[in-house]
Design an enzyme around this catalytic site. Structure first.
Site, PDB file in Angstrom:
ATOM      1  N   ASP A   1       0.822  -1.212   0.000  1.00 54.87           N
ATOM      2  CA  ASP A   1       0.000   0.000   0.000  1.00 54.87           C
ATOM      3  C   ASP A   1       0.859   1.267   0.000  1.00 54.87           C
ATOM      4  OD1 ASP A   1      -0.049  -1.384   2.968  1.00 54.87           O
ATOM      5  OD2 ASP A   1       0.420   0.750   3.052  1.00 54.87           O
TER       6      ASP A   1
ATOM      7  N   ASP B   1       6.433  -6.168   6.534  1.00 54.13           N
ATOM      8  CA  ASP B   1       5.078  -5.598   6.573  1.00 54.13           C
ATOM      9  C   ASP B   1       4.161  -6.511   5.768  1.00 54.13           C
ATOM     10  OD1 ASP B   1       3.562  -2.607   5.086  1.00 54.13           O
ATOM     11  OD2 ASP B   1       2.826  -4.019   6.624  1.00 54.13           O
TER      12      ASP B   1
HETATM   13  N1  SAM Z   1      -0.512  -3.736   7.768  1.00 52.93           N
HETATM   14  C1  SAM Z   1      -0.943  -5.022   7.243  1.00 52.93           C
HETATM   15  C2  SAM Z   1      -1.006  -6.056   8.343  1.00 52.93           C
HETATM   16  O1  SAM Z   1      -0.488  -5.769   9.414  1.00 52.93           O
HETATM   17  O2  SAM Z   1      -1.580  -7.116   8.083  1.00 52.93           O
HETATM   18  C3  SAM Z   1      -0.064  -5.413   6.096  1.00 52.93           C
HETATM   19  C4  SAM Z   1      -0.280  -4.472   4.961  1.00 52.93           C
HETATM   20  S1  SAM Z   1       0.502  -4.771   3.442  1.00 52.93           S
HETATM   21  C5  SAM Z   1      -0.848  -4.453   2.396  1.00 52.93           C
HETATM   22  C6  SAM Z   1       0.719  -6.511   3.359  1.00 52.93           C
HETATM   23  C7  SAM Z   1       1.367  -6.833   2.036  1.00 52.93           C
HETATM   24  O3  SAM Z   1       2.102  -8.055   2.108  1.00 52.93           O
HETATM   25  C8  SAM Z   1       0.361  -7.040   0.883  1.00 52.93           C
HETATM   26  O4  SAM Z   1       0.567  -6.037  -0.092  1.00 52.93           O
HETATM   27  C9  SAM Z   1       0.681  -8.431   0.340  1.00 52.93           C
HETATM   28  O5  SAM Z   1       0.533  -8.519  -1.063  1.00 52.93           O
HETATM   29  C10 SAM Z   1       2.122  -8.579   0.778  1.00 52.93           C
HETATM   30  N2  SAM Z   1       2.627  -9.958   0.828  1.00 52.93           N
HETATM   31  C11 SAM Z   1       1.996 -11.066   1.283  1.00 52.93           C
HETATM   32  N3  SAM Z   1       2.788 -12.161   1.134  1.00 52.93           N
HETATM   33  C12 SAM Z   1       3.957 -11.717   0.577  1.00 52.93           C
HETATM   34  C13 SAM Z   1       5.166 -12.356   0.180  1.00 52.93           C
HETATM   35  N4  SAM Z   1       5.331 -13.680   0.331  1.00 52.93           N
HETATM   36  N5  SAM Z   1       6.168 -11.602  -0.347  1.00 52.93           N
HETATM   37  C14 SAM Z   1       5.995 -10.251  -0.508  1.00 52.93           C
HETATM   38  N6  SAM Z   1       4.868  -9.588  -0.173  1.00 52.93           N
HETATM   39  C15 SAM Z   1       3.852 -10.312   0.384  1.00 52.93           C
END
Ligand code: SAM
Length: 281
Positions: free
Chosen positions: A86, A156
């Site tokens: 985000d 994150d």
């Molecule tokens: N603040 C949130 C929380 O505490 O749950 C997290 C927000 S951020 C949007 C989480 C991000 O992690 C998402 O954009 C998702 O696509 C990404 N994500 C999930 N698994 C991942 C991976 N294996 N490698 C990189 N990004 C990943």
């Protein structure tokens, strides 16, 4: 008639947010992405039915996962963000003029593209900062293969379900440790211990084996339902011991105005309630 978004991340306990205007609801390559307006929190981003961040309360989470490790380190030049699609985490990291380079590894290009367009209040131009290097990849694959070294690594991620699961493994943490500079700091999104205590205990068991200084600190983010959330902390350096006076000097020098972080909150966040202390391995 009010339409409600119901988050059922936890058994026996759900949170509801009114959908005052639906902005987007579709699948990306990896996840179901929804964004809607809510009268209290403003724009809300959810992935696979779980609240990721909101315009209204994201400042707490993003300030505590960036300014705590960066100001505690004191000389962070290279920062790695895993996840963070985000753009809110990058926004806060890049407010530090002392940070020279940020690599952000996000698995889902759709989250980035969508957030740029529909959630600009989160990234606030971070994606256009020349210091930012955006990599679309699985964070676990990146960490396994990178030869770069980072002063601060921020995970994150989503919760350990779906694509986020690989970011909660001993293997991933071991690769993250290797990617840190000598006094580097690893911080991780580790959920709400009152409901996800297992998740935190698992991370800290791995951190205890990897780091001289391991533990967690806490903050309450209203839309991460169930009480205060935990941020995993691991380092071989002296950063935890930084005094509040030194933090005040560094914070003033950084010239950053915050809505949650203060040097006093930084130090206090590491004081844990007994039910969380009992989760420590
Ligand atoms: N603040 C949130 C929380 O505490 O749950 C997290 C927000 S951020 C949007 C989480 C991000 O992690 C998402 O954009 C998702 O696509 C990404 N994500 C999930 N698994 C991942 C991976 N294996 N490698 C990189 N990004 C990943």
């Amino acid at each position: 008639m009010t339409v409600w978004f119901r988050e059922t991340l936890h058994p026996h306990y759900a949170q509801g947010l009114s959908v005052d205007a639906l902005i987007y609801d579709s699948k990306t390559e990896h996840q179901r992405l929804q964004v809607f307006e809510n009268g209290t929190f403003g724009r809300v981003l959810t992935l696979d039915g779980v609240v990721q961040t909101t315009a209204g309360d994201n400042f707490i989470y993003h300030e505590m996962m960036t300014h705590v490790p960066i100001l505690a380190h004191g000389a962070a030049r290279r920062v790695l963000i895993i996840g963070g699609g985000d753009g809110g985490m990058a926004r806060e990291v890049l407010r530090h003029k002392s940070v020279e380079h940020v690599t952000m590894v996000e698995i889902d290009a759709g989250v980035v593209e969508f957030s740029r367009e529909y959630l600009p209040m989160l990234s606030q131009g971070a994606f256009d900062d020349p210091r930012l290097n955006l990599v679309i990849a699985d964070g676990a694959d990146f960490m396994r293969g990178t030869t770069d070294r980072f002063d601060v690594i921020i995970v994150d991620s989503t919760d350990p379900i779906g694509p986020g699961e690989v970011l909660f493994t001993d293997t991933f943490y071991g690769h993250a440790k290797r990617a840190l500079t000598e006094d580097g700091i690893l911080v991780t999104q580790n959920g709400v211990p009152f409901l996800q205590g297992e998740e935190l205990a698992n991370t800290l068991r791995a951190f205890k084996a990897l780091f001289a200084d391991w533990g967690c600190y806490m903050a309450t983010v209203p839309t991460y339902a169930g009480g205060p959330m935990a941020f995993g902390w691991g380092t071989d350096g002296p950063a935890r011991a930084v005094t509040v006076e030194e933090l005040q000097a560094r914070f003033a020098a950084a010239g950053i105005v915050t809505d949650y972080y203060t040097p006093g909150v930084h130090k206090g966040a590491f004081a844990l309630p007994a039910y969380v202390e009992r989760l420590l391995p």
